[in-house]
Structures are given as structure tokens and as C-alpha cells.
Design an enzyme around this catalytic site. Structure first.
Site: not given
Ligand code: GLU
Length: 619
Positions: A9, A495
Site C-alpha cells: 500500500c 525460477k
Molecule cells: N491494514 C490496512 C487495510 O487493510 C492497510 C493495508 C495496507 O497497507 O494497504 O486497510
């Protein structure tokens, strides 16, 4: 050069004086999020403070370009803003679960990358105090915690610090609040960097996000927190001491092409090197879901794994761990072959474990459907929340490796092995087959495994320096192992085949003399893998057999054990673990690196191997 760090993320925050950047705030956030998109694409969201000092949040499920109009980036102007591109770990991808998350009053917005391990207890506590939650995410506890401490009379910054002090898990957090011009931030494990500009400052998951605007960066360390405004940065160390930003600031010199991959040559390299973080993240997220699956498996008569490719190799290791540690008879099946094997002998006393990183592999999905029709219980193991296989299974366990972009699986394989090792140990404990200390040994091994994965990267460098030449020159090779080591050998050979196009054949070491040894001629590369002293003792004689026929022998084995077999031409030692299943993790990393470097040296693009797709959705 500062290297890009990565987990899952993407978060971005910008504080800017009017006119200091060439674009409006909304367009700046859009551009930054676009460059973070490789980190997650389940949903997009932004928050900013408008001219009247109010907090505005806009968010939506979907990829950035699909929701560009809906969010209306180009109309947004302002002096402080946050953005987030999500890779869901807790709560399916949806509008409600998209970040930023806000408190009850809608005046504090938070974006987060990572996993808050103790979110359910914090959420219960906050709900008892009257806080209303709108999402299923772990993240939402953060704005409510800040709100709670403000209610109790603290300043926003003290409330933020207090909230952070209660969080357990991994996080990079950024928060803004109505009427404010600061972006508050904190980091533990998940990456976070500050970009220093003139009249503006950024906070982001990685450098490429803001590199168009500045190349002066400050890497935030674990345990540090603080805030940025358009003209200042405050950074505090874990012990509360103020850190000098000027001293830590560095200038990065990256080419535009390198930016996407955070400075790495390929996504495959990046993903190999981010395994310590992917493992830490996965291990932190294993809990309730593993316990529920373990209860089911502990009562099972038999366990059948169905999987394809690297997931099948992780299943060999998982099935062996369940058989040996938990004493539940378990076998791995290649999912495209499962239809021939699964039959009326399956019953509701059997558990099928379907392993698929994407959760969409068609052969595995079909095997799941067959198993369910025959009455078996199905547990899924996937890296993608809410994908088809977990949806159709009775229970699901997730690895939290983050998006994997390189076609060859690397971090998703090692995180699968970590999850399956933990599952096997939990089943063993429930069935009374493992003593407390045996169970604790696996848990301790897993706790150490992000560090041993980092050290294994060093072992990988040594393997590459010793073996690259022979692999670059060879058309074929053997990868031999026994037991857990055979799972590693198969994965290492796969791999090598898929990215470097060397015909690497993995074989049970004991079986090699029943035919394949006929291929060996002087200079033929033969790589041996051993996960335990038992395996090593048995593999030692195979090393001799191959050596006496002129093969170039390379042994990859745990430190201390490896020294017993000095006869191999090259011995590569990796950090030692007690559990042979967890041992597979540091053992496979050098093999991934050897395949990667062989591909690069032969002039191939390891991210896009010919004829291969990341997710196989056709039978
Ligand atoms: N744990 C959070 C979620 O599921 C953040 C996930 C992330 O790091 O994308 O929204």
C-alpha cells in the site's frame, strides 16, 4: 544511493504554500498516487483541508484511473492533503474500507500502510467509550484513538503520540485535521520517507512518489514520529529526542526509468529483496484465521493440498510439515491433475487446502469445486483478499506479501511457507502431537525468519559470485534434495527455468541415480538443497556420486550443518532454523537470486518471461 523500501500500500502527504508547486494540490496528489499504484490498487482515497479549514475526504474502490473523475482530483486545491492507494489486509476492497479513515466528528483523517495487530481490542475499548466505526479495517482505530485523547484534553500532537504508543504491529501513518496545516506521521516497520522542498514538504511510502518535485529525502526510522508543514519538519526518535533533519537529509540520483521500481533493476529483484518485510507483515497478520483452520485440520483424517507452480512447491513443504509435525496424513497434488485423483474416497472428514497467491488460478479453483462437491472441507491460502478461491472455500488464510508484479513468484512463495509452517505447528499443538517446546520452536523460528531472510540475501550474493558463470554457460542443470529440501530444489529449479531459460531439472536426490544421472558430464551444474541434518547426511552421498562423474557440485545448507559436507565444490551456508519447514525460507532465497542474476547476465527481462502470465486463468 538510498534504496527504495517497500511493503504494501502507498501513502502520500503534501503540505504546500500556495503557488510553491506548479500544479494544484489535487493534481499533485494524483501524480504521486499514480507512482505508488504498483503497491496496491484495491482502492484510492484522498483527504484535504479546504479554504474554510474543513476536512474533506473522497475515496472509492477501484484503480486510480477508473476513479479519477469520481474523486475529481483536478478540482481540488488547498495547502495540505493526503492520499492512499490500498492493498487490503483487513476488510475487503470497498468504498467504506478505502482510506483515509476518519474519527466520529469527521475532523481527523488517517492513512495507513501496515497491520495493527491489536486492533480488535482497541476497537472494543473505543466502542465501549461510544465511538462509532464505519469500516472493517484495522486502520480505523487510529483516528478514533486520536479523537479519544483530544476529548480527554490533550493537544492534537500529544493525542497522536499517545495513540501511536498504543499500537502494536506494522505501520506508516499520516494524519491531517480540520483547521490544521501539519501532517502528523509515525513509522514502525512499514516504509516512510520525507521529501524536502522549497515551500513544500512531502511524506510518502517511497521516494518515486514525489521525485518529480524533489530529490532531497530523509528516511524515517522505526519508532520515529513527528510532523511536516510546508516550511518545517519535526522528527523525534523513539526516545523522544529531536533528530536533526538537515544532518540526515540525502540527495538521491535516480533515472526516471528506475523510479517505478524504487531504484531496483527489475520488480523481481525488488521483490526478492523485500522478503524480510513481506515475511514480517505476513507473520504479524497470522492469528485468528490460522487458529480456525487449525481446529478444522486437527480433526481431519487426511489433508490434500491442491496448487500449481510455486504454490505447489510451498504445498510440498506444508504437507510434509503437517505429516511429520502434526501427524496428519497429508499429500500435495498438482491442481490440474487433481480431477484424476480426487474421488468418492473424499469425505467431510478430509480437508483440502487450496494454495494460490492470486486466489484466481483456474485449475485450483476447479479442484476446490470438485472437493466441495465430494463433501470435503476447503481451506484457502491466498495473497489477495476476497479473491475467488478464498471466497469459494470454507475458511481462508492470507499471506500479506503485498502485490507481486514480477511474473516469477518470490515473496509470495516464502510467505506461503511461513503461513503453512505456522499452520502445521498450530495443528500439532492442538492434537497434542507437538510438545510446548516444539511448538514454541516454530514460533521462535518464524519470529527470527525476517532477519534470517535478510542474512540469506548475503548468502545469495555468495552463491551468485561462485555459480553465476557456470549457470550462464549451461543449458541444463540438476537441483536435488530430499524431504523439505526437495520442495526448495523444485522451487529453485522452476525460477531458473522460468526467468533464465536454463533447463533446470529438480529431482529427489535418491531417485537421481535411477536414470537422470546418465545426463551428467564434466562441468554439469548440480545444486543440492538440505533443510536438516537428517537430509544433509543422506544428500552427502549424492554429492559424492555427482562429483565423481565430473559435475560441478554446489550445496546450499544451514550454517554449522553445511560444514559436515566439505566435499562439494561450493558450499553456501544460510542461517539455521530448528524447523525444517521454516528452514526452507532462507534456503530458497539464494536460489531465487541465482536465477535472477543468470537471467540478467543472459540478457533476458526476468519481469516478463516469454510465454508466461502471472495468473493462469485458462485450463
Ligand atoms: N491494514 C490496512 C487495510 O487493510 C492497510 C493495508 C495496507 O497497507 O494497504 O486497510
Amino acid at each position: 544511493m538510498v534504496r527504495g523500501l517497500s511493503a504494501v500500500c502507498g501513502i502520500i502527504g503534501v503540505a504546500v504554500e500556495r503557488g510553491a508547486l506548479p500544479e494544484k494540490l489535487g493534481d499533485v496528489l494524483y501524480g504521486c498516487l499514480k507512482r505508488l499504484e504498483y503497491r496496491g490498487y484495491d482502492s484510492v482515497g484522498i483527504a484535504f483541508i479546504d479554504d474554510l479549514g474543513r476536512l474533506v475526504v473522497r475515496k472509492s474502490v477501484g484503480k486510480i484511473d477508473e476513479v479519477r473523475e469520481k474523486i475529481g482530483f483536478s478540482e481540488i486545491d488547498g495547502v495540505v492533503g493526503l492520499g492512499h492507494t490500498r492493498w487490503a489486509t483487513h476488510g475487503r476492497p470497498s468504498d467504506e474500507n478505502a482510506h483515509p479513515h476518519t474519527d466520529c466528528s469527521g475532523t481527523i483523517a488517517v492513512v495507513h500502510n501496515g497491520i495493527i495487530e491489536n486492533f480488535s481490542e482497541l476497537r472494543k475499548w473505543l466502542e465501549n467509550l461510544g465511538h462509532r466505526f464505519r469500516s472493517e479495517t484495522d486502520t480505523e482505530v487510529i483516528p478514533h484513538l486520536i479523537e479519544e485523547f483530544i476529548r480527554r484534553g490533550m493537544s492534537i500532537y500529544s493525542a497522536f503520540k499517545r495513540a501511536v504508543s498504543l499500537l502494536r504491529g506494522t505501520y506508516a501513518i499520516a494524519a491531517i485535521y480540520a483547521g490544521g496545516r501539519r501532517i502528523l506521521f509515525a513509522r514502525n516497520t512499514s516504509p516512510l520517507v520525507i521529501g524536502l522542498g522549497k515551500g513544500y514538504n512531502f511524506i510518502a511510502s517511497d521516494i518515486p512518489a514525489f521525485l518529480r518535485y524533489t530529490n532531497r529525502v530523509v528516511v524515517v526510522h522505526d519508532g520515529e514520529l513527528g510532523y511536516v508543514t510546508s516550511s518545517s519538519v519535526r522528527l523525534e526518535a523513539a526516545d523522544g529526542k529531536v533528530v536533526s533533519v538537515e544532518t540526515r537529509a540525502r540527495v538521491v540520483e535516480w533515472s526516471p526509468e528506475a523510479v517505478e521500481k524504487g531504484g531496483y533493476r527489475h520488480f523481481m529483484e525488488k521483490e526478492i529483496l523485500e522478503q524480510p518485510q513481506a515475511l514480517a507483515q505476513t507473520i504479524a497478520g497470522l492469528g485468528e484465521e490460522v487458529r480456525r483452520a487449525a481446529e478444522l485440520i486437527a480433526r481431519a483424517e487426511r489433508v490434500i493440498f491442491v496448487a500449481a507452480g510455486s504454490s505447489y512447491h510451498a504445498s510440498i513443504i506444508g504437507a510434509l510439515a503437517l505429516t511429520r509435525l502434526a501427524k496428519v496424513p497429508s499429500v500435495p497434488l498438482v491442481s490440474s491433475e487433481a480431477r484424476w485423483w480426487l474421488g468418492r474416497w473424499l469425505s467431510d472428514r478430509d480437508v483440502v487446502i487450496a494454495v494460490s497467491q492470486s486466489g484466481e488460478t483456474i485449475d485450483t479453483l476447479i479442484a476446490v469445486r470438485i472437493a466441495k462437491d465430494l463433501g470435503a472441507k476447503v481451506v484457502a491460502l491466498s495473497n489477495v483478499l476476497g479473491s475467488a478461491i478464498p471466497r469459494e472455500s470454507h475458511l481462508a488464510i492470507y499471506t500479506r506479501a503485498g502485490p507481486e508484479i514480477g511474473v516469477a513468484a518470490t515473496k509470495t512463495f516464502t510467505t506461503q511457507v511461513a503461513a503453512l509452517s505456522y499452520l502445521a505447528a498450530t495443528v500439532a499443538k492442538l492434537r497434542g502431537e507437538a510438545s510446548r517446546s516444539e511448538y514454541e520452536a516454530v514460533v521462535e523460528d518464524l519470529r527470527r525468519c525476517p532477519i534470517s531472510a535478510s542474512l540469506a540475501i548475503e548468502s545469495g550474493r555468495s552463491l551468485v559470485s561462485k555459480a553465476l558463470d557456470v549457470f550462464v554457460r549451461s543449458r541444463s542443470a540438476f537441483y536435488l534434495g530430499r524431504g523439505f529440501g526437495l520442495g526448495v530444489a523444485k522451487e529453485g529449479a522452476l525460477k531458473m527455468k522460468e526467468v533464465a531459460y536454463v533447463h533446470a531439472e529438480a529431482y529427489p536426490a535418491g531417485e537421481s541415480k535411477h536414470g537422470p544421472i546418465a545426463l551428467v558430464e564434466p562441468g554439469f551444474p548440480t545444486l543440492f538443497c538440505a533443510c536438516s541434518s537428517e537430509e544433509l547426511e543422506m544428500v552427502a552421498s549424492n554429492v559424492e556420486e555427482m562429483k565423481s562423474r565430473g559435475a560441478v557440485t554446489i550445496l546450499v545448507a544451514p550454517r554449522k550443518l553445511a560444514e559436515r559436507v566439505r566435499s562439494a565444490d561450493h558450499v553456501i551456508e544460510v542461517p539455521k532454523h530448528l524447523s525444517p519447514a521454516v528452514q526452507a525460507i532462507p534456503l530458497v532465497i539464494p536460489l531465487q537470486m541465482l536465477a535472477y542474476e543468470t537471467a540478467v547476465a543472459r540478457g533476458y527481462d526476468p519481469d516478463k518471461p516469454r510465454n508466461l502470465a502471472k495468473t493462469v486463468t485458462v485450463i
